[in-house]
Design a protein around this motif. Structure first.
Motif, PDB file in Angstrom:
ATOM      1  N   HIS A 243     -13.866   5.293  15.552  1.00  0.00           N
ATOM      2  CA  HIS A 243     -15.095   5.914  15.927  1.00  0.00           C
ATOM      3  C   HIS A 243     -15.918   4.492  16.773  1.00  0.00           C
ATOM      4  CE1 HIS A 243     -15.993   9.854  14.918  1.00  0.00           C
ATOM      5  NE2 HIS A 243     -14.638  10.013  14.225  1.00  0.00           N
TER       6      HIS A 243
ATOM      7  N   ALA B 228     -17.039   3.862  20.428  1.00  0.00           N
ATOM      8  CA  ALA B 228     -18.395   3.690  20.730  1.00  0.00           C
ATOM      9  C   ALA B 228     -18.651   2.427  21.584  1.00  0.00           C
ATOM     10  CB  ALA B 228     -19.148   4.044  19.626  1.00  0.00           C
TER      11      ALA B 228
ATOM     12  N   THR C 295     -18.858   9.919  19.659  1.00  0.00           N
ATOM     13  CA  THR C 295     -18.554   8.997  18.433  1.00  0.00           C
ATOM     14  C   THR C 295     -19.322   9.224  17.376  1.00  0.00           C
ATOM     15  OG1 THR C 295     -19.804   7.295  19.505  1.00  0.00           O
ATOM     16  CG2 THR C 295     -17.111   7.529  20.227  1.00  0.00           C
ATOM     17  N   ASP C 296     -20.789   9.692  17.548  1.00  0.00           N
ATOM     18  CA  ASP C 296     -21.617  10.158  16.644  1.00  0.00           C
ATOM     19  C   ASP C 296     -21.616  11.267  15.586  1.00  0.00           C
ATOM     20  OD1 ASP C 296     -22.962   7.671  17.286  1.00  0.00           O
ATOM     21  OD2 ASP C 296     -24.397   8.861  18.804  1.00  0.00           O
TER      22      ASP C 296
ATOM     23  N   ASP D 156     -19.516  12.602  13.195  1.00  0.00           N
ATOM     24  CA  ASP D 156     -18.505  12.184  12.024  1.00  0.00           C
ATOM     25  C   ASP D 156     -17.705  13.265  11.796  1.00  0.00           C
ATOM     26  OD1 ASP D 156     -19.714   9.827  11.941  1.00  0.00           O
ATOM     27  OD2 ASP D 156     -20.859  10.348  10.412  1.00  0.00           O
TER      28      ASP D 156
END
Length: 389
Positions: free
Chosen positions: A112, A116, A296-297, A299
């Motif tokens: 992740h 990002a 990517t934010d 989860d």
């Protein structure tokens, strides 16, 4: 409570309690840990294993040197490690045998972060490219991101394939800067007033490449005229705009059309088209990068889903970059052989309107006949053959 922090502590604690677990974590890298201290500790563990330490005793006890040497080696690369942190790591591990499971949590967090990081870098490069009116850096950074995604898919054990998210968010595109609008207006005016100019950009420039949607609509009208083989001029363009209902809908107004249809401009359609397409590359890459950063934010996305959705977001970038390659690889006038006089005459006839060509035929025939015959001095309308070897 930070789940990623607990996962990193758990995997390090598992290896401290059971050093052979390190052999099941060869796919994990020190850079996969978020905290620098954890990166240093894991790197120290791998270093000690490489030199033959530690070894378990026959009773299966962990040598004390394993703990002390690990923190001594890690302390060479990061500050602030204390002996008490050993107990923190050990206490964070419920079951040492589950080290690979904890390690996959660390890798998931690393994926992740890595996606990002490179998407943010692409966004920054695209913004800079938009200011500098260049696209090469944006294309190179998009290639890097695609390569990173493929490598992360391999590490996670999945096959990289573009996958659309359940509901694709609308692309976020910043308002176009004034220079981009000016380039677009000049290009459209040139296409309207210069016969045949659209042939230089029609194969690789699309309506969606224009930053201003109104300019894209107008270019679509010009493309329709060209596709049907009809002439392009202010009158036919305005009629096509009307036929498509753009004036009635308010998509285009007389103010929007004033500059494009008002007067002709001089310039190169290919060069202006490349500037417009360059802006499209940067805007498309910027929109893709923003979408990837937003993903990517989340989860909830598993690494495989994140990678495949990021590859899907890069799809429009691949399309516009392919057209950019066709545009910039076209032969330049300097690389083409110099045409002879008859070729130039034929080109002039091709660019002329039908009525102008009919009126010009007698004088052209006369000029060509005069040039073919030996003569002294300068002809009335053409240069001497001596000036055209």
């Amino acid at each position: 409570m930070d789940p990623l922090l607990r996962g990193e502590q758990a995997v390090l604690g598992a290896v401290l309690l059971d050093p052979p677990q390190l052999g099941y974590l060869d796919w994990l890298e020190p850079r996969d840990f978020y905290r620098p201290a954890h990166q240093a500790i894991f790197a120290a563990m791998r270093t000690l294993r490489a030199v033959g330490l530690p070894t378990l005793t026959a009773e299966g006890e962990v040598p004390l040197a394993w703990l002390t040497d690990t923190f001594t080696e890690a302390g060479k690369h990061v500050r602030g490690l204390t002996a008490s942190y050993q107990h923190t790591l050990i206490a964070a591990c419920p079951q040492p045998a589950r080290a690979p499971i904890y390690g996959r949590m660390v890798l998931e967090g690393s994926i992740h972060r890595t996606v990002a990081e490179h998407a943010t870098r692409l966004l920054s490069v695209a913004d800079e490219g938009a200011r500098q009116h260049t696209a090469e850096g944006t294309i190179a950074q998009a290639d890097i991101l695609a390569g990173v995604l493929a490598d992360l898919a391999r590490r996670w054990g999945t096959h990289p394939r573009p996958q659309a998210p359940p509901a694709s968010p609308p692309a976020v595109i910043a308002p176009p800067p004034t220079p981009a609008q000016e380039d677009e207006q000049f290009l459209l005016a040139l296409l309207v007033h210069q016969d045949g100019a659209i042939e230089g950009v029609f194969d690789w420039l699309r309506p969606g490449d224009f930053a201003d949607p109104r300019h894209g609509q107008l270019y679509r009208c010009l493309g329709a005229l060209h596709h049907r083989g009809e002439p392009i001029d202010p009158v036919t363009t305005l009629w096509e705009v009307q036929r498509r209902g753009l004036l009635a809908q308010g998509a285009l107004t007389e103010e929007h059309l004033a500059f494009v249809l008002g007067s002709g401009v001089a310039g190169s359609a290919e060069w202006l088209g490349e500037q417009v397409l360059s802006g499209s590359v940067n805007r498309t890459a910027s929109a893709a990068a923003q979408q990837i950063v937003a993903q990517t934010d989340d989860d909830r996305l598993a690494p495989g889903q994140l990678i495949n959705q990021a590859l899907h977001a890069l799809g429009p970038v691949d399309d516009v970059r392919a057209r950019w390659s066709r545009a910039v690889r076209q032969p330049t006038p300097e690389s083409q052989p110099e045409p002879d006089h008859s070729t130039r005459v034929h080109a002039a006839l091709t660019r002329s309107t039908a009525q102008a060509t009919i009126r010009a035929l007698p004088s052209l025939r006369s000029a060509m006949a005069t040039e073919a015959a030996p003569h002294q001095g300068r002809g009335p309308a053409t240069a001497s053959p001596r000036n055209h070897p």
